[in-house]
Motif scaffolding. Structure first.
Motif, PDB file in Angstrom:
ATOM      1  N   ARG A 102       0.868  -1.175   0.000  1.00 25.32           N
ATOM      2  CA  ARG A 102       0.000   0.000   0.000  1.00 25.32           C
ATOM      3  C   ARG A 102       0.907   1.227   0.000  1.00 25.32           C
ATOM      4  O   ARG A 102       2.032   1.166   0.465  1.00 25.32           O
ATOM      5  N   SER A 103       0.371   2.312  -0.542  1.00 27.84           N
ATOM      6  CA  SER A 103       1.140   3.543  -0.463  1.00 27.84           C
ATOM      7  C   SER A 103       0.201   4.715  -0.235  1.00 27.84           C
ATOM      8  O   SER A 103       0.080   5.226   0.860  1.00 27.84           O
ATOM      9  N   CYS A 104      -0.545   5.114  -1.289  1.00 20.47           N
ATOM     10  CA  CYS A 104      -1.340   6.344  -1.173  1.00 20.47           C
ATOM     11  C   CYS A 104      -2.560   6.196  -0.261  1.00 20.47           C
ATOM     12  O   CYS A 104      -2.981   7.141   0.379  1.00 20.47           O
ATOM     13  N   ALA A 105      -3.154   5.009  -0.249  1.00 24.22           N
ATOM     14  CA  ALA A 105      -4.403   4.741   0.496  1.00 24.22           C
ATOM     15  C   ALA A 105      -5.599   5.529  -0.037  1.00 24.22           C
ATOM     16  O   ALA A 105      -6.615   5.647   0.651  1.00 24.22           O
ATOM     17  N   HIS A 106      -5.487   6.066  -1.243  1.00 25.64           N
ATOM     18  CA  HIS A 106      -6.587   6.852  -1.816  1.00 25.64           C
ATOM     19  C   HIS A 106      -6.829   6.554  -3.293  1.00 25.64           C
ATOM     20  O   HIS A 106      -7.212   7.451  -4.054  1.00 25.64           O
ATOM     21  N   GLY A 107      -6.557   5.318  -3.724  1.00 28.63           N
ATOM     22  CA  GLY A 107      -6.915   4.928  -5.088  1.00 28.63           C
ATOM     23  C   GLY A 107      -6.096   5.580  -6.178  1.00 28.63           C
ATOM     24  O   GLY A 107      -6.569   5.687  -7.309  1.00 28.63           O
ATOM     25  N   VAL A 108      -4.881   5.992  -5.864  1.00 23.47           N
ATOM     26  CA  VAL A 108      -4.091   6.716  -6.860  1.00 23.47           C
ATOM     27  C   VAL A 108      -2.823   5.965  -7.283  1.00 23.47           C
ATOM     28  O   VAL A 108      -2.432   6.003  -8.450  1.00 23.47           O
ATOM     29  N   CYS A 109      -2.195   5.242  -6.334  1.00 22.47           N
ATOM     30  CA  CYS A 109      -0.888   4.649  -6.667  1.00 22.47           C
ATOM     31  C   CYS A 109      -1.009   3.279  -7.320  1.00 22.47           C
ATOM     32  O   CYS A 109      -0.091   2.836  -8.008  1.00 22.47           O
ATOM     33  N   GLY A 110      -2.102   2.580  -7.103  1.00 21.94           N
ATOM     34  CA  GLY A 110      -2.297   1.277  -7.746  1.00 21.94           C
ATOM     35  C   GLY A 110      -1.581   0.126  -7.068  1.00 21.94           C
ATOM     36  O   GLY A 110      -1.506  -0.966  -7.623  1.00 21.94           O
ATOM     37  N   SER A 111      -1.066   0.327  -5.853  1.00 26.26           N
ATOM     38  CA  SER A 111      -0.240  -0.730  -5.267  1.00 26.26           C
ATOM     39  C   SER A 111      -1.014  -1.786  -4.471  1.00 26.26           C
ATOM     40  O   SER A 111      -0.460  -2.832  -4.162  1.00 26.26           O
ATOM     41  N   ASP A 112      -2.269  -1.534  -4.110  1.00 27.17           N
ATOM     42  CA  ASP A 112      -2.949  -2.509  -3.242  1.00 27.17           C
ATOM     43  C   ASP A 112      -4.079  -3.259  -3.956  1.00 27.17           C
ATOM     44  O   ASP A 112      -5.099  -3.585  -3.331  1.00 27.17           O
TER      45      ASP A 112
ATOM     46  N   LEU B  45      -9.016  -2.484  -5.513  1.00 26.07           N
ATOM     47  CA  LEU B  45      -8.028  -1.826  -4.656  1.00 26.07           C
ATOM     48  C   LEU B  45      -8.565  -1.863  -3.229  1.00 26.07           C
ATOM     49  O   LEU B  45      -9.682  -1.393  -2.973  1.00 26.07           O
TER      50      LEU B  45
ATOM     51  N   CYS C  96      -7.975  -0.097  -0.809  1.00 27.90           N
ATOM     52  CA  CYS C  96      -8.240   1.231  -0.240  1.00 27.90           C
ATOM     53  C   CYS C  96      -9.507   1.860  -0.806  1.00 27.90           C
ATOM     54  O   CYS C  96      -9.914   2.942  -0.377  1.00 27.90           O
TER      55      CYS C  96
END
Ligand code: SF4
Ligand code: F3S
Ligand code: FES
Length: 232
Positions: free
Chosen positions: A52-62, A72, A74
């Motif tokens: 996880r990184s941004c926790a707001h649907g922007v980074c795509g990591s989760d 996602l 998040c």
């Protein structure tokens, strides 16, 4: 609400096979699946691994499978799952590095293969510093600029499950973004990469990708437009 969380666990360094761990977590219906995972990691088991990184649907990591669907963590609210039973698993078709973390390198290799960047070696226009583009020309590829490379599409695709050599919808989306950009000059090279059995022709129009995309990109339509460009 009380949530019964079931989490896929696998550490290839010590486990012979995967297992599921269960946790009962107290949470608000407006909290997200990512919040559940954070709670478990903070208070129950610090060894749980997820990205996880941004926790707001922007980074795509989760991106992960939540009750069987790619999403996602998040962006999924508990109240929207309509159940107190939540199962979380890694994306399908990718090697598990640990728990919910998968090896994204083959995914990014496909992405790189389509040259996902603007190519134009022509001199800049004399009268300005920019290569101008009309709003209509920009609209042509607006939708595919929204990709955050989460892999939810590619890992929900039956053609990708059948062969990891399939370039996959995410790579095609990112090829589309430049093939239809009026400033770009490398469309023919990208189309040559995609004009192969494991390129765009491996898509069987299953639509899973479009349904999985957290950015609501019309992926199947973008793929059809790339096929159309190849048929010209
Ligand atoms: Fe994720 Fe959508 Fe991009 Fe696929 S197209 S990688 S689902 S954002
Ligand atoms: Fe796969 Fe999407 Fe095509 S799910 S088969 S890439 S329409
Ligand atoms: Fe960045 Fe979910 S943590 S998209």
């Amino acid at each position: 609400m009380q949530v019964h969380l079931k989490v896929f666990r696998f550490n290839p360094e010590i486990d012979r096979k995967p297992r599921y761990d269960r946790f009962d977590v107290q949470a608000e219906p407006t909290e997200r699946v990512l919040d559940l995972l954070e709670m478990v990691k903070n208070y129950n088991d610090g060894t749980l691994a997820f990205r996880r990184s941004c926790a707001h649907g922007v980074c795509g990591s989760d991106a992960m499978r939540i009750n069987g669907r790619n999403a996602l963590a998040c962006k999924v609210l508990l109240k929207d799952l309509n159940t107190d039973q939540v199962t979380v698993e890694p994306l399908l078709g990718m090697r598990v590095i640990k728990d919910l973390i998968v090896d994204m390198e083959p995914f990014f290799a496909h992405y790189r293969s389509v040259m996902p960047y603007l190519v134009n070696d022509e001199p800049l226009p004399e009268d300005g510093k920019e290569r101008l583009q009309s709003p209509q020309e920009q609209e042509r590829f607006e939708d595919t600029t929204k990709c955050i490379l989460c892999a939810a599409c590619t890992t929900s695709c039956p053609s990708f499950w059948a062969s990891e050599n399939y370039v996959g919808p995410a790579a095609i989306v990112n090829a589309h973004r430049f093939i239809y950009d009026s400033r770009d000059r490398a469309g023919a090279k990208r189309l040559a990469v995609l004009n192969q059995r494991m390129g765009v022709w491996a898509c069987r129009t299953a639509f899973n990708c479009s349904e999985a995309c957290p950015r609501d990109i019309q992926i199947t339509r973008a793929i059809a437009e790339v096929k159309e460009a190849l048929n010209r």
